[in-house]
Motif scaffolding. Structure first.
Motif, short mmCIF file in Angstrom:
data_model
loop_
_atom_site.label_atom_id
_atom_site.label_comp_id
_atom_site.label_asym_id
_atom_site.label_seq_id
_atom_site.Cartn_x
_atom_site.Cartn_y
_atom_site.Cartn_z
N ALA A 96 -65.79 44.27 -77.55
CA ALA A 96 -65.59 44.90 -76.29
C ALA A 96 -65.97 46.30 -75.87
CB ALA A 96 -64.18 44.90 -75.99
N ARG A 97 -65.83 47.06 -76.70
CA ARG A 97 -66.45 48.50 -76.48
C ARG A 97 -67.99 48.76 -76.20
NH1 ARG A 97 -64.82 53.52 -76.52
NH2 ARG A 97 -66.37 55.31 -77.06
N ALA A 98 -68.63 47.76 -76.92
CA ALA A 98 -70.09 47.70 -76.58
C ALA A 98 -70.40 47.00 -75.51
CB ALA A 98 -70.65 46.59 -77.66
N GLN A 99 -69.45 46.18 -74.88
CA GLN A 99 -69.90 45.62 -73.32
C GLN A 99 -69.66 46.62 -72.27
OE1 GLN A 99 -68.50 41.70 -72.38
NE2 GLN A 99 -68.26 40.98 -74.58
N TRP A 100 -68.58 47.71 -72.57
CA TRP A 100 -68.50 48.72 -71.48
C TRP A 100 -69.49 49.62 -71.69
CZ3 TRP A 100 -64.60 49.03 -67.74
CH2 TRP A 100 -63.53 48.11 -67.71
N LEU A 101 -69.83 49.93 -72.98
CA LEU A 101 -70.87 50.97 -73.10
C LEU A 101 -72.33 50.42 -72.45
CD1 LEU A 101 -70.74 52.16 -76.63
CD2 LEU A 101 -70.28 53.48 -74.75
N ARG A 102 -72.53 49.09 -72.51
CA ARG A 102 -73.60 48.40 -71.63
C ARG A 102 -73.43 48.91 -70.35
NH1 ARG A 102 -74.98 42.81 -74.83
NH2 ARG A 102 -75.91 43.59 -76.61
N VAL A 103 -72.42 48.64 -69.59
CA VAL A 103 -72.28 48.60 -68.19
C VAL A 103 -72.26 50.07 -67.81
CG1 VAL A 103 -70.55 48.60 -66.42
CG2 VAL A 103 -70.58 46.86 -68.03
N LEU A 104 -71.84 51.23 -68.50
CA LEU A 104 -72.15 52.39 -68.56
C LEU A 104 -73.61 52.63 -68.46
CD1 LEU A 104 -70.92 55.58 -68.53
CD2 LEU A 104 -71.68 55.28 -70.88
N HIS A 105 -74.35 52.27 -69.41
CA HIS A 105 -75.72 52.40 -69.51
C HIS A 105 -76.65 51.82 -68.36
CE1 HIS A 105 -79.48 52.21 -72.38
NE2 HIS A 105 -79.38 53.23 -71.72
N LEU A 106 -76.31 50.51 -67.86
CA LEU A 106 -76.96 49.90 -66.67
C LEU A 106 -76.59 50.67 -65.46
CD1 LEU A 106 -75.87 46.11 -67.59
CD2 LEU A 106 -78.31 46.99 -67.40
N GLU A 107 -75.43 50.93 -65.39
CA GLU A 107 -75.14 51.63 -63.81
C GLU A 107 -76.03 53.05 -63.77
OE1 GLU A 107 -73.98 50.03 -61.41
OE2 GLU A 107 -74.01 48.21 -62.77
N LEU A 108 -75.96 53.42 -65.00
CA LEU A 108 -76.52 54.97 -65.06
C LEU A 108 -78.20 54.86 -64.63
CD1 LEU A 108 -75.23 57.00 -67.90
CD2 LEU A 108 -75.16 57.74 -65.65
N SER A 109 -78.97 53.58 -65.12
CA SER A 109 -80.06 53.32 -65.18
C SER A 109 -80.19 52.83 -63.64
CB SER A 109 -80.53 52.27 -65.99
OG SER A 109 -81.69 51.83 -65.78
N GLN A 144 -64.73 54.07 -62.89
CA GLN A 144 -63.73 53.13 -63.64
C GLN A 144 -64.29 52.94 -64.97
OE1 GLN A 144 -63.30 49.32 -61.35
NE2 GLN A 144 -64.52 50.28 -59.90
N VAL A 145 -65.35 52.96 -65.50
CA VAL A 145 -65.74 52.91 -66.76
C VAL A 145 -65.43 54.27 -67.78
CG1 VAL A 145 -67.64 52.76 -68.37
CG2 VAL A 145 -67.90 51.48 -66.21
N ILE A 146 -65.58 55.43 -66.87
CA ILE A 146 -65.16 56.65 -67.41
C ILE A 146 -63.52 56.58 -67.83
CG2 ILE A 146 -64.76 59.13 -66.98
CD1 ILE A 146 -67.63 58.83 -65.49
N ALA A 147 -62.82 56.08 -66.63
CA ALA A 147 -61.50 55.83 -67.26
C ALA A 147 -60.73 55.15 -68.16
CB ALA A 147 -60.74 55.66 -65.70
N ARG A 148 -61.64 53.97 -68.14
CA ARG A 148 -61.05 53.00 -69.22
C ARG A 148 -61.61 53.03 -70.62
NH1 ARG A 148 -60.65 47.36 -65.45
NH2 ARG A 148 -59.78 46.90 -67.49
N LEU A 149 -62.82 53.55 -70.75
CA LEU A 149 -63.72 53.46 -71.90
C LEU A 149 -62.83 54.16 -73.14
CD1 LEU A 149 -66.12 52.54 -73.42
CD2 LEU A 149 -67.23 54.25 -72.77
N PRO A 150 -62.24 55.26 -72.82
CA PRO A 150 -61.55 55.91 -73.93
C PRO A 150 -60.42 54.92 -74.69
CG PRO A 150 -61.85 57.53 -72.10
CD PRO A 150 -62.30 56.07 -71.78
N GLY A 151 -59.91 54.19 -73.69
CA GLY A 151 -58.78 53.20 -74.25
C GLY A 151 -59.34 52.10 -74.94
N ILE A 152 -60.43 51.92 -75.11
CA ILE A 152 -61.08 50.42 -75.53
C ILE A 152 -61.74 51.01 -76.86
CG2 ILE A 152 -62.72 48.86 -75.36
CD1 ILE A 152 -62.29 49.28 -72.45
N ASP A 153 -60.92 50.88 -78.16
CA ASP A 153 -61.47 51.24 -79.33
C ASP A 153 -62.29 50.09 -79.98
OD1 ASP A 153 -60.59 54.17 -79.30
OD2 ASP A 153 -58.80 53.18 -79.79
N GLY A 154 -62.71 50.24 -81.21
CA GLY A 154 -63.36 48.99 -82.07
C GLY A 154 -64.80 49.43 -82.04
#
Lengths: 300, 380
Positions: B102-115, B283-293
């Motif tokens: 799950a954490r990788a999926q959120w990181l990918r969204v972060l990366h995609l939207e910055l791009s 939204q990603v910034i708000a939720r990502l810290p709560g997603i560990d793994g």
């Protein structure tokens, strides 16, 4: 006037125009860079550009008429400079007048058309046709402005126009006496510089810089020098007609740099119009304002 | 006297001529060319001429290991390389049956939207430059550089990141990264009104862009148009919402549309998308810290990874439109066939050729830049 004084002025006036023109180019580039969030070129960059371009070896020529056309570009402005009074130097200004000056200012555009026409490059040809079209567009309001100024001052002699303004102080300046004509004059002189929104004949993304496309080395250097003369000349004309000319060199330089700065600021915040939009806009707004200004002058 | 084999040469009428937009021309996007025939200043024929950037990506991918291709795919689109990494990874994961944490999926969204933000800023700059508005070009490129700074911190690379790999992402975020993203978003929100004053609401730009390169919705659909260019014709279609991937179904965002279908509408859609990307990132910034793994699932040895036989056709929404990879595996350690279905193939060839006909020479460059095509993607 003694012949040697005239000779000195004939040499100095174009030289001063070139040096001040270089400084104006630098100022415009620095101002532009600041608005665009860049540092901009160093102090001597315009001079380096000219030296670099003139030190290039010319590999090809498009023929004698091409070279002659480029000479006309520079020659037209050099001739115009000796008719433009500056503090302490009159040159031929007393013998010539506004009409002579306008005639001489058309020579560079025609020279450019002649020179670029020899290149047979479609981008250059389109550029020249655009340059001549926009000349038709900005000359209409400019001629009305000149006519209005001649009516107000009762003469087309530039030194006399300056003397009349300076004798009456700021209240006698053209900008106070005929503000509408001053606005129209500022717009049309800006259009003469072919900067945005009137940059139709260079238009890199459309015609790959138009007239400059076949120019390199010394030829491009000549166009760069022309740009220096052009900015200086139109600024001095505006200052002469509307801002009381130059009381001394300090005020003179301040005024012409201010005019160039206004032009540069407008350039940075507008895209370019299409050619038909340029004609429509210039024949509508500055021409309308100039006609209104002329009517007000005639009613006084 | 004429020789026996004399043939008169037919010259075109003097008012007709050919003009090459590119490959070296300020009005062309990348190493690409558009050869136009003009009658006066009106375009009567236009032929897209690619191939100047052809590096054979698709064929090269067949000769490299599944994992090696990650270094190759971002180069297919320089301004927006992240969707290439993600869509390729999605395809390999589908073939290999990998479950992305799950954490990788959120990181990918972060990366995609910055791009997406970086790509749109770049496009605004390029589009503005075609109309002589160079200030906006410098602004766009400068602000894009702030996003590239973040990419560098995130992946070590500014343009090509190779951050997304099959199974997840290469590394986790550095300390304080989300705070820096948040600062950048604040900065962009403050800058947007300035962009409006200078460019989006500029009367001269609006005059030039309105009615230029107009596409109807029917034309757009029949010519394979996707992304912002399609949404500018009034059709609200976005892969992120209509066929969600990663965690887009857990995020709130709107799909901006316009109806005019012209260059102005396309630009306004991108401007609105930039705001939506900021909204997603918040939204990603708000939720990502709560997603560990973990950030990557366990992978087989990449040098001897035989991906099971099968086909995959993943798709993502890139800044240019719908991006798909068709991947075929025969059970070997490298792909049997990879086909890149990029949006630019349609936008820069068939759409640009058709839209250019009948326009004036002044509008050719603006039409191309408003379509936001990416030439290396055409030359894949």
């Amino acid at each position: 006037m003694e012949w040697y004084t005239l000779l000195i002025e004939f040499t100095l006036m174009p030289l001063v125009a070139f040096v001040v023109g270089l400084a104006m180019v630098l100022m415009m580039r620095r101002l532009r860079a600041r608005i665009e969030r860049r540092v901009g070129p160093p102090l001597l960059q315009p001079l380096y550009d000219v030296i670099k371009l003139y030190s290039k070896k010319t590999q090809i020529s498009h023929g004698a008429l091409h070279d002659l056309g480029i000479m006309m570009v520079i020659g037209g402005y050099i001739a115009a400079e000796v008719f433009l009074p500056v503090p302490g130097m009159m040159g031929m200004a007393r013998e010539g007048d506004l009409i002579t000056l306008i005639y001489l200012m058309m020579v560079p555009s025609l020279g450019l058309a002649l020179g670029v026409g020899q290149c047979a490059n479609p981008n250059g040809s389109i550029g020249i046709s655009r340059a001549l079209t926009s000349m038709l567009a900005y000359d209409v309001p400019f001629i009305i402005v000149v006519a209005g100024a001649i009516m107000v001052y009762g003469t087309s002699n530039l030194p006399t126009i300056i003397e009349m303004q300076q004798a009456g102080g700021v209240a006698a300046w053209g900008i106070s006496v005929m503000p509408l004509l001053a606005i129209a004059g500022l717009i049309s002189t800006h259009a003469m510089l072919a900067k945005e929104p009137f940059e139709v004949y260079v238009a890199p993304a459309e015609i790959a810089t138009g007239p400059m496309v076949e120019m390199s080395g010394k030829y491009l250097g000549a166009l760069f020098v022309m740009q220096c003369f052009q900015i200086y000349t139109v600024s001095v004309i505006f200052v002469t007609l509307f801002l009381g000319g130059g009381e001394n060199w300090l005020f003179f330089l301040l005024k012409i740099f201010a005019v160039a700065a206004i032009s540069s600021s407008v350039t940075v915040i507008f895209p370019r119009y299409k050619t038909d939009q340029v004609i429509r806009w210039l024949w509508k707004w500055p021409t309308g304002i100039a006609l209104l200004g002329l009517a007000m002058v005639m009613m006084k | 006297m004429r020789p026996e084999n004399y043939k008169s040469v037919e010259h075109p009428p003097s008012h007709e001529y050919e003009l090459n937009f590119g490959p070296n021309h300020p009005g062309i996007e990348g190493n690409y060319a558009l050869k136009v025939k003009l009658e006066g200043d009106v375009v009567t024929e236009a032929k897209a001429d690619g191939g100047y950037l052809h590096r054979g990506f698709e064929k090269l991918m067949e000769t490299r290991l599944w994992m090696q291709n990650i270094a190759l795919v971002p180069r297919i689109c320089v301004p927006d390389p992240v969707p290439m990494e993600v869509v390729y990874s999605l395809g390999v994961e589908e073939l290999g049956g990998l479950e992305v944490p799950a954490r990788a999926q959120w990181l990918r969204v972060l990366h995609l939207e910055l791009s997406r933000i970086a790509a749109h800023l770049f496009t605004f700059g390029g589009h503005a430059a075609t109309t002589g508005m160079y200030s906006n070009m410098f602004w766009g490129v400068t602000d894009r550089d702030y996003v590239l700074d973040l990419f560098e911190q995130m992946s070590g690379g500014r343009v090509y990141h190779m951050y997304n790999v099959p199974g997840g992402v290469r590394r986790d975020l550095p300390d304080g990264f989300l705070a820096r993203v948040s600062e950048l978003l604040d900065y962009l929100e403050r800058r947007l009104p300035q962009y409006d004053d200078l460019f989006f609401a500029n009367a001269v730009f609006i005059d030039r862009a309105r009615g230029t390169g107009t596409l109807t919705q029917e034309q757009a659909l029949s010519w394979g148009v996707t992304g912002p260019n399609l949404r500018a014709c009034g059709l609200s279609f976005d892969v992120r919402r209509d066929d969600p991937y990663l965690v887009y179904d857990q995020l709130e965002f709107d799909i901006p549309t316009e109806t005019a279908g012209d260059a102005l509408a396309r630009t306004l859609v991108r401007r609105a998308e930039l705001i939506q990307s900021i909204r997603i990132l918040r939204q990603v910034i708000a939720r990502l810290p709560g997603i560990d793994g973990p950030i990557r699932c366990p992978l087989p040895n990449p040098l001897a990874w035989n991906v099971p036989m099968g086909e995959a056709y993943p798709r993502v929404e890139s800044s240019k439109g719908e991006l798909c990879f068709y991947l075929v595996s025969t059970g070997g350690d490298r792909p049997h066939r990879v086909h890149v279905r990029g949006p630019s193939s349609m936008h820069a060839v068939q759409v640009l050729e058709r839209l250019s006909i009948g326009t004036r020479i002044e509008d050719v460059a603006q039409t191309m830049f408003s379509l936001d095509a990416c030439p290396p993607e055409v030359d894949r």
